[in-house]
Motif scaffolding. Structure first.
Motif, mmCIF file in Angstrom:
data_model
loop_
_atom_site.group_PDB
_atom_site.id
_atom_site.type_symbol
_atom_site.label_atom_id
_atom_site.label_comp_id
_atom_site.label_asym_id
_atom_site.label_seq_id
_atom_site.Cartn_x
_atom_site.Cartn_y
_atom_site.Cartn_z
ATOM 1 N N PHE A 1 -1.556 -0.984 10.539
ATOM 2 C CA PHE A 1 -1.979 -1.994 9.568
ATOM 3 C C PHE A 1 -2.234 -3.351 10.214
ATOM 4 O O PHE A 1 -3.003 -4.154 9.683
ATOM 5 N N HIS B 1 -2.978 1.935 2.588
ATOM 6 C CA HIS B 1 -2.107 0.870 2.078
ATOM 7 C C HIS B 1 -1.426 1.317 0.776
ATOM 8 O O HIS B 1 -0.232 1.081 0.575
ATOM 9 N N LYS C 1 -6.023 -7.209 1.790
ATOM 10 C CA LYS C 1 -5.358 -6.825 3.033
ATOM 11 C C LYS C 1 -6.210 -7.272 4.217
ATOM 12 O O LYS C 1 -7.328 -7.733 4.062
#
Length: 446
Positions: free
Chosen positions: A25, A101, A284
């Motif tokens: 991530f 996510h 994000k």
């Protein structure tokens, strides 16, 4: 392993698996094996090299046509080959990381099982299954059976070329079942496998333009009959104003049919909200462009073919009454409901609400949407550009849906947007509900 139907604890991830996923991530990109599968499929489908100028140009034209139609009609058709190839090049990379996510959120909140039955409704070329395969392979924990429904023959062809091959590349954690060809708008619960642990509607409900909000809610509630008693429904839509607010209205209508909104909404005052103006979404970190995306962007106006930012509106729903936050505003607590802000203009007050967005402003003036579940107009916590000190970053990085107490914020009304701003001041105190304090401090607050 225990038999299906027996009680299982939540899926756990060891430290090494967690570190690998968090590292992903930090610098998200579509894994090489998935990029290679997509490139190989394009080559087989077109019978030309992946770098063939004609192929790239036709994909560019398909992407531009999709974008134009979306902004005009808020929907896109994928009945032709290059429409699907354009989707794989432009939309799929972001959607893949986006669902990782969401699945990571499901795992972290204890909603995932060591063995899951996952149903992806309107799967397209299989981006949600690819995300499941990739994440479970990376963390080295859990297994899944994946079922999917899709109407488009072109999408199904891509699905069958990509998803089983990806599952094989990552070992035996994910069993992929043959997708069901059907229109999800005409599905009956009996058409689907039962005891589904995770039922996914990713960028799908917004495309059912022939169904109004109530009929979409009826559809989801009906299909929820196939959900396991402790299963979860995931609804994801684009973050633009029209689709985001329509999704909130649909989710509210689904809840009216007996399901529970697990997150991000927290009805902390026990009231039904008014989602008509609820534009809330998550953002994000950007993904790294794929090799294919970079080739498409190499020509004139290349920026038109770059799609790397992740913004989406989502909700989790349950058949049981489980919610992300059990918190309710205690009787006698001196927090003003957001629906009463008109009574407190230009005064400093205390409020408690859920954080419903990241920073919607910029690096100078920070703006966060908040909600307490009362049928109020749009309300934002605003950190002004002139503010200095610890309060400047107090809301930064808090989880989506986190409930926060705001003491001594100044109430302003923004006439241009018909919204209330709660201005954070140097003397404002900001406390997530996880902080010490409890009901006692709340009932004493003034």
């Amino acid at each position: 392993m225990s038999e299906r139907g027996s009680v299982e604890g939540p899926l756990t991830v060891d430290d090494a698996g967690r570190e690998r996923q968090l590292a992903f991530f930090k610098k998200p990109e579509v894994p090489d094996y998935i990029q290679s599968l997509v490139e190989s499929y394009i080559g087989k489908k077109t019978a030309k090299s992946r770098d063939d100028p004609v192929v790239l140009d036709r994909m560019r034209n398909a992407i531009l046509a999709q974008k134009s139609r979306y902004w005009k009609e808020k929907r896109v058709s994928y009945r032709k080959a290059y429409q699907v190839l354009g989707y794989l090049a432009y939309h799929a990379p972001v959607y893949l990381v986006q669902f990782e996510h969401i699945l990571w959120q499901v795992i972290n909140q204890g909603l995932a099982k060591p063995r899951m039955r996952i149903l992806d409704l309107g799967t397209g070329p299989g981006i949600v299954p690819l995300a499941v395969i990739d994440l479970l392979g990376r963390i080295g924990s859990g297994s899944a059976e994946v079922y999917a429904v899709e109407q488009s023959e072109e999408h199904l062809e891509a699905y069958n070329a990509l998803v089983p091959a990806a599952a094989a590349a990552q070992g035996s954690r994910v069993q992929v079942h043959k997708p069901i060809r059907a229109d999800i708008g005409a599905l009956e619960a009996g058409d689907l496998p039962d005891r589904i642990d995770l039922m996914v509607f990713s960028n799908v409900l917004n495309e059912l333009r022939h169904l109004d909000t109530d009929r979409r809610a009826d559809l989801v509630a009906g299909l929820a009959e196939r959900l396991a008693p402790d299963g979860t429904i995931v609804v994801v839509e684009p973050a633009d104003l029209a689709n985001s607010t329509a999704m909130r209205q649909t989710v509210r209508a689904i809840a009216d049919r007996g399901l529970t909104v697990y997150s991000p909404c927290s009805f902390i005052r026990g009231t039904a909200c008014n989602p008509a103006r609820c534009w809330a979404f998550e953002q994000k970190g950007d993904i790294r462009p794929t090799r294919l995306m970079e080739r498409l962007a190499a020509g004139k106006d290349g920026y038109r073919f770059m799609n790397v930012d992740i913004k989406y509106s989502s909700a989790l729903l349950r058949k049981d009454t489980k919610t992300q936050h059990a918190y309710r505003v205690p009787p006698g607590a001196k927090f003003a409901p957001l629906s009463h802000l008109r009574r407190h203009l230009d005064r400093k007050i205390n409020v408690v609400a859920a954080l419903m967005s990241g920073n919607l402003g910029d690096n100078r003036t920070k703006v966060y949407k908040i909600c307490d579940g009362t049928p109020a107009g749009p309300t934002y916590a605003v950190v002004p550009a002139t503010l200095r000190g610890t309060n400047r970053d107090a809301l930064e990085g808090l989880p989506y849906g986190e409930i926060v107490r705001l003491y001594e914020v100044l109430v302003r009304f923004n006439r241009d947007h018909g919204a209330y701003n709660l201005v954070v001041l140097p003397g404002t105190r900001i406390e997530p509900i996880g902080c010490p304090g409890g009901e006692e401090s709340e009932t004493r607050s003034t």
